[in-house]
Design a protein around this motif. Sequence first.
Motif, PDB file in Angstrom:
ATOM      1  N   THR A  24      51.825  41.376 -37.023  1.00 27.25           N
ATOM      2  CA  THR A  24      50.738  41.875 -37.865  1.00 27.25           C
ATOM      3  C   THR A  24      51.202  43.183 -38.485  1.00 27.25           C
ATOM      4  O   THR A  24      52.026  43.896 -37.909  1.00 27.25           O
ATOM      5  CB  THR A  24      49.463  42.123 -37.044  1.00 27.25           C
ATOM      6  OG1 THR A  24      49.768  43.036 -35.993  1.00 27.25           O
ATOM      7  CG2 THR A  24      48.920  40.838 -36.453  1.00 27.25           C
ATOM      8  N   PRO A  25      50.695  43.530 -39.656  1.00 26.54           N
ATOM      9  CA  PRO A  25      51.085  44.808 -40.249  1.00 26.54           C
ATOM     10  C   PRO A  25      50.503  45.962 -39.442  1.00 26.54           C
ATOM     11  O   PRO A  25      49.490  45.816 -38.759  1.00 26.54           O
ATOM     12  CB  PRO A  25      50.496  44.762 -41.651  1.00 26.54           C
ATOM     13  CG  PRO A  25      49.542  43.638 -41.676  1.00 26.54           C
ATOM     14  CD  PRO A  25      49.841  42.744 -40.529  1.00 26.54           C
ATOM     15  N   ASP A  27      48.541  49.503 -38.508  1.00 26.85           N
ATOM     16  CA  ASP A  27      47.218  49.981 -38.927  1.00 26.85           C
ATOM     17  C   ASP A  27      47.327  50.733 -40.247  1.00 26.85           C
ATOM     18  O   ASP A  27      48.234  51.543 -40.446  1.00 26.85           O
ATOM     19  CB  ASP A  27      46.618  50.905 -37.863  1.00 26.85           C
ATOM     20  CG  ASP A  27      46.283  50.150 -36.586  1.00 26.85           C
ATOM     21  OD1 ASP A  27      46.086  48.922 -36.667  1.00 26.85           O
ATOM     22  OD2 ASP A  27      46.240  50.800 -35.520  1.00 26.85           O
ATOM     23  N   SER A  30      49.058  46.714 -45.226  1.00 22.66           N
ATOM     24  CA  SER A  30      48.700  45.315 -45.460  1.00 22.66           C
ATOM     25  C   SER A  30      49.953  44.553 -45.856  1.00 22.66           C
ATOM     26  O   SER A  30      50.995  45.142 -46.144  1.00 22.66           O
ATOM     27  CB  SER A  30      47.655  45.215 -46.580  1.00 22.66           C
ATOM     28  OG  SER A  30      48.214  45.687 -47.786  1.00 22.66           O
ATOM     29  N   LEU A  31      49.835  43.249 -45.858  1.00 21.28           N
ATOM     30  CA  LEU A  31      50.949  42.414 -46.296  1.00 21.28           C
ATOM     31  C   LEU A  31      51.145  42.602 -47.796  1.00 21.28           C
ATOM     32  O   LEU A  31      50.243  43.078 -48.494  1.00 21.28           O
ATOM     33  CB  LEU A  31      50.649  40.951 -45.978  1.00 21.28           C
ATOM     34  CG  LEU A  31      50.670  40.570 -44.497  1.00 21.28           C
ATOM     35  CD1 LEU A  31      50.190  39.136 -44.318  1.00 21.28           C
ATOM     36  CD2 LEU A  31      52.048  40.725 -43.914  1.00 21.28           C
ATOM     37  N   ASP A  33      51.372  41.943 -51.826  1.00 23.36           N
ATOM     38  CA  ASP A  33      50.445  41.242 -52.711  1.00 23.36           C
ATOM     39  C   ASP A  33      50.874  39.790 -52.894  1.00 23.36           C
ATOM     40  O   ASP A  33      52.031  39.430 -52.670  1.00 23.36           O
ATOM     41  CB  ASP A  33      50.394  41.925 -54.078  1.00 23.36           C
ATOM     42  CG  ASP A  33      49.799  43.318 -53.983  1.00 23.36           C
ATOM     43  OD1 ASP A  33      48.993  43.544 -53.062  1.00 23.36           O
ATOM     44  OD2 ASP A  33      50.143  44.153 -54.832  1.00 23.36           O
ATOM     45  N   THR A  41      48.074  34.405 -50.434  1.00 22.89           N
ATOM     46  CA  THR A  41      48.985  35.422 -49.926  1.00 22.89           C
ATOM     47  C   THR A  41      49.781  34.844 -48.765  1.00 22.89           C
ATOM     48  O   THR A  41      49.208  34.240 -47.863  1.00 22.89           O
ATOM     49  CB  THR A  41      48.202  36.653 -49.443  1.00 22.89           C
ATOM     50  OG1 THR A  41      47.390  37.119 -50.514  1.00 22.89           O
ATOM     51  CG2 THR A  41      49.125  37.746 -48.975  1.00 22.89           C
ATOM     52  N   THR A  43      51.684  34.556 -45.242  1.00 19.64           N
ATOM     53  CA  THR A  43      51.495  35.188 -43.937  1.00 19.64           C
ATOM     54  C   THR A  43      52.805  35.830 -43.512  1.00 19.64           C
ATOM     55  O   THR A  43      53.848  35.672 -44.145  1.00 19.64           O
ATOM     56  CB  THR A  43      51.078  34.151 -42.888  1.00 19.64           C
ATOM     57  OG1 THR A  43      52.151  33.202 -42.732  1.00 19.64           O
ATOM     58  CG2 THR A  43      49.803  33.426 -43.293  1.00 19.64           C
TER      59      THR A  43
END
Length: 79
Positions: A24-25, A27, A30-31, A33, A41, A43
């Motif tokens: 997961t990215p 905190d 985000s992944l 664009d 998008t 994963t």
Amino acid sequence: MMAKLSVLGLAMAVAACGSVSPLTPPDGASLPDTPYGADQTPTADDLLRRDALAAPERSVELRRRSEERQDDPFDLPPE
């Protein structure tokens, strides 16, 4: 006794490095664009998967025993 404890602690720390969990990215991040023309998008697993051009499979069979080399007309000594 102290050396055994430090080796045991080191072994436990190294064993903890191999834990498997979904990526997961961090905190606040985000992944990337959605790529142009894509429907959704990708994963994290999609981004880590390599396509065939990035990791091609071997297309030649390895030699299993020694064989005489053919004469190479381009194998010339330096001038």
